[in-house]
Scaffold this motif. Structure first.
Motif, short mmCIF file in Angstrom:
data_model
loop_
_atom_site.label_atom_id
_atom_site.label_comp_id
_atom_site.label_asym_id
_atom_site.label_seq_id
_atom_site.Cartn_x
_atom_site.Cartn_y
_atom_site.Cartn_z
N MET A 69 23.26 -28.18 36.95
CA MET A 69 22.61 -26.88 37.05
C MET A 69 23.07 -26.03 35.87
SD MET A 69 24.53 -24.93 40.25
CE MET A 69 24.73 -26.41 41.20
N ASN A 70 22.25 -25.08 35.49
CA ASN A 70 22.61 -24.22 34.37
C ASN A 70 23.30 -22.95 34.87
OD1 ASN A 70 20.61 -22.39 35.21
ND2 ASN A 70 19.07 -23.32 33.91
N ILE A 71 23.66 -22.08 33.97
CA ILE A 71 24.42 -20.88 34.32
C ILE A 71 23.62 -19.96 35.24
CG2 ILE A 71 23.74 -19.62 32.24
CD1 ILE A 71 27.24 -19.41 33.75
N ASP A 72 22.30 -19.89 35.04
CA ASP A 72 21.47 -19.03 35.90
C ASP A 72 21.51 -19.51 37.35
OD1 ASP A 72 20.64 -17.39 33.76
OD2 ASP A 72 19.01 -18.76 33.26
N ASP A 73 21.38 -20.82 37.52
CA ASP A 73 21.44 -21.40 38.86
C ASP A 73 22.80 -21.17 39.50
OD1 ASP A 73 18.84 -22.39 38.54
OD2 ASP A 73 19.57 -24.31 37.76
N LEU A 74 23.84 -21.33 38.69
CA LEU A 74 25.20 -21.17 39.20
C LEU A 74 25.45 -19.72 39.63
CD1 LEU A 74 27.72 -22.92 39.67
CD2 LEU A 74 28.55 -22.13 37.47
N ARG B 20 27.64 -13.85 35.50
CA ARG B 20 27.83 -14.73 34.34
C ARG B 20 29.18 -14.41 33.67
NH1 ARG B 20 23.40 -16.86 30.75
NH2 ARG B 20 22.25 -16.26 32.59
N LYS B 21 29.50 -13.13 33.59
CA LYS B 21 30.76 -12.70 32.97
C LYS B 21 31.96 -13.29 33.72
CE LYS B 21 33.19 -8.49 31.64
NZ LYS B 21 33.16 -7.02 31.64
N SER B 22 31.92 -13.27 35.05
CA SER B 22 33.01 -13.83 35.85
C SER B 22 33.11 -15.34 35.67
CB SER B 22 32.80 -13.53 37.34
OG SER B 22 32.90 -12.15 37.57
N ILE B 23 31.95 -16.01 35.65
CA ILE B 23 31.94 -17.46 35.48
C ILE B 23 32.56 -17.83 34.14
CG2 ILE B 23 30.46 -19.49 35.22
CD1 ILE B 23 28.53 -18.06 37.25
#
Length: 65
Positions: A1-6, A14-17
């Motif tokens: 999965m990509n960042i958007d899905d995650l 996104r910043k936290s990830i």
């Protein structure tokens, strides 16, 4: 999965990830410069989120994981 899905699945920004990745808590697979995450990464993020909600520091979380 990509960042958007995650982001959607984990409820984290996104910043936290990226912060957790930078601190070595996540190790996504890279293909052609794009990050791909798996179900294990999602499970880890949910665990990190729960521990952060209990006021664990990133260093403590590293030791737990």
């Amino acid at each position: 999965m990509n960042i958007d899905d995650l982001e959607k699945e984990s409820g984290l920004s996104r910043k936290s990830i990226y912060l957790y990745e930078k601190n070595g808590l996540l190790n996504p697979e890279y293909k052609n410069g794009v990050q791909y995450y798996n179900k294990t990464d999602l499970f880890k993020l949910k665990k990190i989120k729960a521990l952060r909600n209990m006021d664990y520091s990133l260093n403590a979380i590293k030791k737990i994981l």
